[in-house]
Design an enzyme around this catalytic site. Sequence first.
Site, PDB file in Angstrom:
ATOM      1  N   ASP A  84       0.896  -1.427  -0.134  1.00 25.26           N
ATOM      2  CA  ASP A  84      -0.002  -0.029   0.497  1.00 25.26           C
ATOM      3  C   ASP A  84       0.447   1.055  -0.509  1.00 25.26           C
ATOM      4  O   ASP A  84       1.872   1.268   0.753  1.00 25.26           O
ATOM      5  CB  ASP A  84      -1.013  -0.163   1.435  1.00 25.26           C
ATOM      6  CG  ASP A  84      -1.544   1.127   2.025  1.00 25.26           C
ATOM      7  OD1 ASP A  84      -2.363   1.830   0.156  1.00 25.26           O
ATOM      8  OD2 ASP A  84      -2.272   1.590   2.473  1.00 25.26           O
ATOM      9  N   ASP A 139       0.323   5.120   1.193  1.00 22.44           N
ATOM     10  CA  ASP A 139      -0.472   5.556   2.080  1.00 22.44           C
ATOM     11  C   ASP A 139      -0.405   5.229   3.458  1.00 22.44           C
ATOM     12  O   ASP A 139      -1.283   4.317   3.722  1.00 22.44           O
ATOM     13  CB  ASP A 139      -0.935   6.833   2.432  1.00 22.44           C
ATOM     14  CG  ASP A 139      -1.189   7.602   0.907  1.00 22.44           C
ATOM     15  OD1 ASP A 139      -0.590   8.637   1.021  1.00 22.44           O
ATOM     16  OD2 ASP A 139      -1.998   7.486  -0.107  1.00 22.44           O
TER      17      ASP A 139
END
Length: 220
Positions: free
Chosen positions: A12, A14
Amino acid sequence: MSVVVPGALFFDLDGTLVDSAPDLVAAVEALCAELGAPPPDAQAVRRVVSAGGRAMLRQGLPGADDAMIDQWLPRFLDIYSVAMTVHTRLYDGMAEVLDRLESRGITWGIVTNKPGWLARPMLEQMQFHRGAAALVTGDCLPVRKPDPAPVLFACGQAGIDPASAVMIGDDLRDVLAGRAAGTRTVAAAWGYLDGGDPHAWGADLVVDRPLGLLDALGIG
């Protein structure tokens, strides 16, 4: 989970690869100032960064209804888009992790719900993603995480069997997407977590810091 060196790691963005909260919080603060609203609770906004712009605005503008949030979201994204990497940085140790993966010939990529018109310029400005074999943004497909399709799409881009891949993220949706796609999963406990307990997400591993990934996944 037995230690089997993975064929690929998918991150992922952020809250997992990068700490983008300072610039996102600053954009919420700027919007509040424009609207004449009180300054937001920065910590409350930070906790929900992985949940997206609407979640951040709900925290920053308590009492706003969905119509208000939808009205203000484009302006918030405009503010953010011109200052995405003022304070945003790779998490401590993450550069070393990516270097180790590349030196070992282990594929890595990014699977994010962040829209491409924000994610791609941010990555270009930060200049760390050149070795990524896959980049799947939130607008690449009709669905986003926790649906498994983005993870499967990343595996396809990288030419990797999902069974040999690991999905790593700081939100329950990352774990759900990876598990449904057939990858192993790691909950990134150094991230934002959206107020959740990563140990309760059913991930194969919970890792407290980026460099811990190397030992946890047998990448010596």
